[in-house]
Design an enzyme around this catalytic site. Sequence first.
Site, PDB file in Angstrom:
ATOM      1  N   THR A  14       1.141   4.902  35.438  1.00  0.00           N
ATOM      2  CA  THR A  14       1.086   5.740  36.731  1.00  0.00           C
ATOM      3  C   THR A  14       1.820   7.160  36.157  1.00  0.00           C
ATOM      4  O   THR A  14       2.354   7.196  35.149  1.00  0.00           O
ATOM      5  CB  THR A  14       2.047   5.204  37.827  1.00  0.00           C
ATOM      6  OG1 THR A  14       3.357   5.047  37.669  1.00  0.00           O
ATOM      7  CG2 THR A  14       1.448   3.797  38.300  1.00  0.00           C
ATOM      8  N   GLY A  15       1.457   8.239  36.980  1.00  0.00           N
ATOM      9  CA  GLY A  15       1.983   9.517  36.629  1.00  0.00           C
ATOM     10  C   GLY A  15       1.351   9.978  35.290  1.00  0.00           C
ATOM     11  O   GLY A  15       2.358  10.437  34.396  1.00  0.00           O
ATOM     12  N   SER A  16       0.427   9.714  34.922  1.00  0.00           N
ATOM     13  CA  SER A  16      -0.136   9.687  33.391  1.00  0.00           C
ATOM     14  C   SER A  16      -1.198  10.632  32.947  1.00  0.00           C
ATOM     15  O   SER A  16      -1.846  10.637  32.311  1.00  0.00           O
ATOM     16  CB  SER A  16      -0.711   8.299  33.241  1.00  0.00           C
ATOM     17  OG  SER A  16      -1.470   7.862  34.223  1.00  0.00           O
ATOM     18  N   THR A  17      -1.184  11.959  34.077  1.00  0.00           N
ATOM     19  CA  THR A  17      -2.391  12.930  33.669  1.00  0.00           C
ATOM     20  C   THR A  17      -1.573  13.936  32.745  1.00  0.00           C
ATOM     21  O   THR A  17      -2.248  14.882  32.423  1.00  0.00           O
ATOM     22  CB  THR A  17      -2.750  13.705  34.752  1.00  0.00           C
ATOM     23  OG1 THR A  17      -1.863  14.178  35.746  1.00  0.00           O
ATOM     24  CG2 THR A  17      -3.439  12.762  35.772  1.00  0.00           C
ATOM     25  N   GLY A  19       2.501  14.927  30.088  1.00  0.00           N
ATOM     26  CA  GLY A  19       3.767  14.823  29.915  1.00  0.00           C
ATOM     27  C   GLY A  19       3.963  13.230  29.205  1.00  0.00           C
ATOM     28  O   GLY A  19       3.143  12.719  28.359  1.00  0.00           O
ATOM     29  N   ILE A  20       5.291  12.469  29.551  1.00  0.00           N
ATOM     30  CA  ILE A  20       5.229  11.361  28.974  1.00  0.00           C
ATOM     31  C   ILE A  20       4.259  10.393  29.442  1.00  0.00           C
ATOM     32  O   ILE A  20       3.910   9.403  28.593  1.00  0.00           O
ATOM     33  CB  ILE A  20       6.757  10.917  29.469  1.00  0.00           C
ATOM     34  CG1 ILE A  20       7.718  11.718  28.766  1.00  0.00           C
ATOM     35  CG2 ILE A  20       7.090   9.282  29.212  1.00  0.00           C
ATOM     36  CD1 ILE A  20       9.034  11.587  29.533  1.00  0.00           C
ATOM     37  N   GLY A  21       3.754  10.303  30.442  1.00  0.00           N
ATOM     38  CA  GLY A  21       2.826   9.260  31.025  1.00  0.00           C
ATOM     39  C   GLY A  21       1.450   9.265  30.268  1.00  0.00           C
ATOM     40  O   GLY A  21       1.142   8.297  29.808  1.00  0.00           O
ATOM     41  N   TYR A 155      17.889  12.600  42.455  1.00  0.00           N
ATOM     42  CA  TYR A 155      17.218  11.967  41.339  1.00  0.00           C
ATOM     43  C   TYR A 155      17.991  10.832  40.451  1.00  0.00           C
ATOM     44  O   TYR A 155      17.282   9.872  40.225  1.00  0.00           O
ATOM     45  CB  TYR A 155      16.733  13.208  40.511  1.00  0.00           C
ATOM     46  CG  TYR A 155      16.137  12.795  39.107  1.00  0.00           C
ATOM     47  CD1 TYR A 155      14.857  12.403  39.160  1.00  0.00           C
ATOM     48  CD2 TYR A 155      16.728  13.042  37.881  1.00  0.00           C
ATOM     49  CE1 TYR A 155      14.057  12.192  37.824  1.00  0.00           C
ATOM     50  CE2 TYR A 155      16.226  12.695  36.789  1.00  0.00           C
ATOM     51  CZ  TYR A 155      14.805  12.348  36.631  1.00  0.00           C
ATOM     52  OH  TYR A 155      14.305  11.779  35.412  1.00  0.00           O
TER      53      TYR A 155
END
Length: 265
Positions: A14-17, A19-21, A155
């Site tokens: 997830t969150g993979s478009t 950066g780290i993902g 956060y």
Amino acid sequence: MMKIELTGKQSLVTGSTAGIGLAIAQGLAEAGASVTIVGRDQAKVDKALAEIANASGRDDAKGIIADPGTAEGCRTIIEQLPEVDVLVNNLGIYGGVPFFDIDDAAWEEIFQVNVMSGVRLARHYATGMKARGWGRIQFISSESALNIPSEMVHYGVSKAALQGVSRGLAKVLAGTGVTVNSILPGPTRTEGAKAMMADLAAERGVSPEAMETLFLDENRPSTLLRRFAEPEEVASLCVYAASPQASATTGAALRVEGGIVESIA
């Protein structure tokens, strides 16, 4: 030389478009896993899929348009991809806000996106992993879970909660062949971080590169790496934790934060 081989394993990040993902998705694809990424914007998903194909030399990665930060988005993901072998809960949001300005809505949003997205997906996918006797679940936490940052308390608290979920789920799945771990990056040169450094640099009248050094000196002075990590450096640990070779690592908080945390444990 260790050769990580994940051919035949279905993975979801997830969150993979970006950066780290995205780096994790690329690393898993390069190791042979079938990769599914998740994003809310079709154009960003398409761009990320092209980057994964370019990095891995394969064109079988898939994308799902959904928001895992909502129950409905998680249902969409599960309907389109009922089973996975490797689940990487990377989705997360952050932003500096003074504690007295963090209202209830901001607390609720960061908890839904950073914590509940992973809880909902792990609750579903762990069942199939347990039945098959093999699986890897990762929650991307942060060194901020251990060093709660005063400039974004909500956060840090959300990332600490992730570590609690990870350790607890590892106990639930004890002896099943399914491992559960949290990954703790430190400051990493993602698109979001670079944008933040550029804004701060403009305010301070320095270059973005100099701002990274200033940021670490002022906010993370205990760093031993003394630079921002690259997304690929974080992804390398995630790919290892997803591998068959990591079969005895579970219930752990795996740090890739450049030595910021002042602890020998």
